[in-house]
Design an enzyme around this catalytic site. Structure first.
Site, PDB file in Angstrom:
ATOM      1  N   HIS A   1     -16.067  -4.509   1.910  1.00 23.05           N
ATOM      2  CA  HIS A   1     -14.624  -4.384   2.145  1.00 23.05           C
ATOM      3  C   HIS A   1     -13.849  -4.660   0.861  1.00 23.05           C
ATOM      4  O   HIS A   1     -14.196  -5.549   0.090  1.00 23.05           O
ATOM      5  CB  HIS A   1     -14.171  -5.351   3.242  1.00 23.05           C
ATOM      6  CG  HIS A   1     -12.877  -4.919   3.861  1.00 23.05           C
ATOM      7  ND1 HIS A   1     -11.654  -5.254   3.338  1.00 23.05           N
ATOM      8  CD2 HIS A   1     -12.632  -4.139   4.943  1.00 23.05           C
ATOM      9  CE1 HIS A   1     -10.698  -4.712   4.084  1.00 23.05           C
ATOM     10  NE2 HIS A   1     -11.262  -4.030   5.065  1.00 23.05           N
ATOM     11  N   HIS A   2     -12.794  -3.873   0.677  1.00 24.60           N
ATOM     12  CA  HIS A   2     -12.001  -3.977  -0.544  1.00 24.60           C
ATOM     13  C   HIS A   2     -11.348  -5.346  -0.687  1.00 24.60           C
ATOM     14  O   HIS A   2     -11.003  -5.764  -1.796  1.00 24.60           O
ATOM     15  CB  HIS A   2     -10.944  -2.864  -0.546  1.00 24.60           C
ATOM     16  CG  HIS A   2     -10.452  -2.502  -1.901  1.00 24.60           C
ATOM     17  ND1 HIS A   2      -9.998  -3.439  -2.805  1.00 24.60           N
ATOM     18  CD2 HIS A   2     -10.357  -1.310  -2.538  1.00 24.60           C
ATOM     19  CE1 HIS A   2      -9.625  -2.825  -3.912  1.00 24.60           C
ATOM     20  NE2 HIS A   2      -9.847  -1.542  -3.781  1.00 24.60           N
TER      21      HIS A   2
END
Lengths: 456, 456
Positions: free
Chosen positions: B138-139
């Site tokens: 996930h960013h």
């Protein structure tokens, strides 16, 4: 395209990443004897080339982002079949274990709302040479019973019938009866609420009357268990078949119904599982059991089916399998007696009372602070009575994968399939650790029941 | 656990099912020569047994459902490694095509917010005997550059080093430099906005000054194209390697940088693709190109890197590949000249102006009604310079899979890897049909450039 009924759009509106609202099914097939090396890829190519698509498999929400809860269906003109029908494979050694692990993952992810709400995986790589198909359909399109029925409608009892439609198609002659699917309990609950809007006092009266003369398991008496907690988004799926003959023999010996024996298997398995987890409550678990009630019309003839939601005392507090079977039989008999004395509207109302509380479960906080209306759903869905085939491939098993709701971390759904009962167990991956052990416990429970009635 | 910085939690808050906010990477490996039949399952088992877990891979949002946008990290004590590290397989015939199709699907689904926000697939079934690994992070945990850097940190340039950590672990000696990841452009844009809150007029002044003496490609001059539309949730991913020598030879012959040649390859490919789709705009496409700018400190010595967001005129309106390369070179040179004359704060401000509009793209309606700030991101991320190995397996390729935002349906990210440039192309499955043809067009474009500079 018409406006969606509220009972359908509800499944789109309440869906979150923790509560995917799709139903699933895992089918196991034996390849025909003459199957060549490219059997599966040829099969997939043939299926992709057909233009036989049931209209429901073209439906997508016209606005993917739901806002006020009003959703319209749109028809997808550019159906990208190779997006929906996927070719997948299992890692080695390709046991059922790898198949279930892959199915667990597929059952955990959300469907793309920009497209018709379904995915079907054609699965290769089983070490025994069989192949599998996992189907995933949004509950707003079809409930679990209808989805199983639809899939069955694409099969044939003739191994030489090579004209079976793809899993998203339909028989051109329309003989598979898809149009007459029974309402599921969820939609039934929804419809009940529609119909009784404004007559809640009448509903309460029906329920009071109904309960007066019967020893009934009432909603909200279920103990709080580890199965009744807020759930996460990941799922675990387990599946196995048991011989219908074994279940039938126990039922005959004990003078109970086959469904009573199935419930007693589940009860024994749940008891063992909860003991293993040090989580068996003192009070017996309560299962919500959808039942099909054949009723006499006024003329005395059978007039179709009627579905009710019974609450069954599973007797998980009892160590003796014979006593558990007996408690279950009593609870189910009382429940069915009551239902059979009700009018169809009263049946709907009582079922509505039983499942009512599920409707509020997606509201945060509700699950933690209230007693569950029941501990789990155990659903026995009628399946094909004969050995079925799909374009020459024999159907070995068909295992239902269900929707979980908040506060309901486990679901057991089974279906009859020829000489077998095929169990599908769906659980929240976080709340129900080692879910696959329930399969072993089911096996033990059946053997114990056989022992208790003196068969083995 | 600390509060998440707003620049990280932003990726959780704006994430929807249409805009998954994870970055990905596909790694291709050759098995060591002595690899046995159970090489992969043994490898997986060994990895699952390690307790080497970087703390960032234990982080999960403390409240999975975001409400007000304030998110805290929690540390997951019961990390279920076999949930995160998955064993997957490709269907036959196991070509790169099947690998890319599977990667496309994995890159399309959301991560479970009840757990640390990553998944890694170990993939078997490639017909050439290689294996692959797809990583999804996930960013909010790591941007794409940091994720690639982290993965590289788990590799070794020694084929006999069998002590490489799992992809979620770290070297015990801490020499992989993970702690010093450069800020990505997205977080840079966020930080810029933090820093310039209240000094917007100053920012505008900087921008005006900066533009006065230069022929610059300005934001918001990009034409509206089929790539700049609202996107759906499904992705398509394509990947391929090109020899660094070929790109270097064109760059040398033309007197331009290697990145100019890469941009010219992309420009030629996009032009061919858009012509094929009957969608080439009259005005040239504009790419947002993150660039690393080495600057001189006051003493004349190099003082580290500085990242800027350049807008590059891709010259897609020009049919002649030599003219396109020249237009790109001019645009990039002007942009870099400008950046090099700015102070670090001014660089940040100008980059901020360039990427600013992305921040509002998740607001419904914005994409349809405004011109795009640029047409796509083309990002060239430095990778390993030598042949790398992971526990004896040679790294053949490492292909970045990026995040797409609304209005940005295509992303091209490449990384250098030994003697190759590895391109990863991520597209919205609905808006960018036949994405994989861009690979063919990239190949054609490189050959045309070679022809234009007289190499072939």
């Amino acid at each position: 395209m018409p406006m969606m009924p509220v009972t359908d759009s509800m499944f789109l509106v309440v869906e979150t990443r923790e509560h995917p609202m799709h139903v699933g099914g895992l089918q196991l097939f034996r390849k025909p004897e003459n199957a060549g090396e490219n059997y599966l890829s040829d099969l997939r190519r043939t299926m992709l080339a057909t233009d036989n698509v049931r209209s429901v498999f073209r439906r997508r929400p016209s606005r993917p982002v739901n806002t006020a809860g009003y959703v319209r269906w749109a028809a997808e003109d550019n159906l990208e079949l190779d997006y929906h029908f996927r070719h997948s494979a299992l890692p080695q050694p390709g046991r059922i274990r790898e198949l279930l692990e892959a199915t667990s993952r597929w059952h955990s992810t959300l469907l793309d709302r920009h497209r018709p709400l379904w995915e079907i995986h054609l699965i290769e790589g089983l070490q025994d040479g069989r192949f599998a198909m996992y189907s995933k359909i949004h509950h707003s399109l079809m409930d679990g019973v209808s989805a199983l029925r639809h899939l069955q409608g694409t099969l044939s009892d003739d191994p030489n019938d090579l004209d079976c439609p793809p899993p998203w198609g339909s028989r051109s002659n329309g003989t598979n009866g898809n149009g007459h699917a029974q309402p599921s309990l969820f939609s039934l609950a929804g419809k009940t609420f529609d119909q009784v809007a404004g007559i809640a006092p009448a509903a309460a009266k029906v329920a009071r009357e109904a309960f007066r003369e019967h020893t009934l398991t009432l909603p909200m008496q279920a103990p709080k268990t580890m199965l009744n907690v807020p759930i996460g988004g990941a799922r675990r799926f387990a599946a196995q078949s048991w011989s219908l003959d074994r279940v039938r023999a126990v039922a005959t010996a004990a003078g109970v119904s086959r469904n009573d024996v199935v419930l007693a298997m589940c009860s024994g398995a749940l008891r063992d599982y909860l003991i293993e987890q040090s989580a068996l409550p003192d009070a017996p678990l309560v299962a919500m059991v959808p039942v099909s009630l054949r009723r006499k019309a006024e003329g005395g003839e059978a007039s179709g089916n009627n579905i009710g939601a019974l609450l069954c005392n599973l007797g998980t507090d009892l160590a003796d399998p014979a006593l558990r079977l007996s408690a279950i039989h009593t609870s189910m008999t009382n429940g069915k007696k009551l239902f059979s004395s009700l009018t169809p509207l009263q049946t709907l109302l009582l079922s509505g009372v039983n499942v009512a509380q599920l409707g509020v479960s997606p509201i945060p906080g509700v699950v933690n602070n209230t007693r569950p209306p029941f501990n789990l759903v155990i659903s026995n869905v009628p399946g094909p009575r004969k050995q079925m085939y799909w374009n020459g491939a024999a159907l070995d098993g068909i295992y239902p994968a269900s929707v979980l709701l908040d506060g309901q971390a486990l679901n057991i759904t089974l279906t009859s399939n020829g000489d077998n009962l095929d169990f599908g167990i769906t659980g929240c991956r976080r709340s129900v650790p080692h879910l696959q052990r329930i399969l072993t416990h089911l096996d033990t429970a059946l053997a114990e029941l056989e022992g208790a009635v003196g068969i083995k």
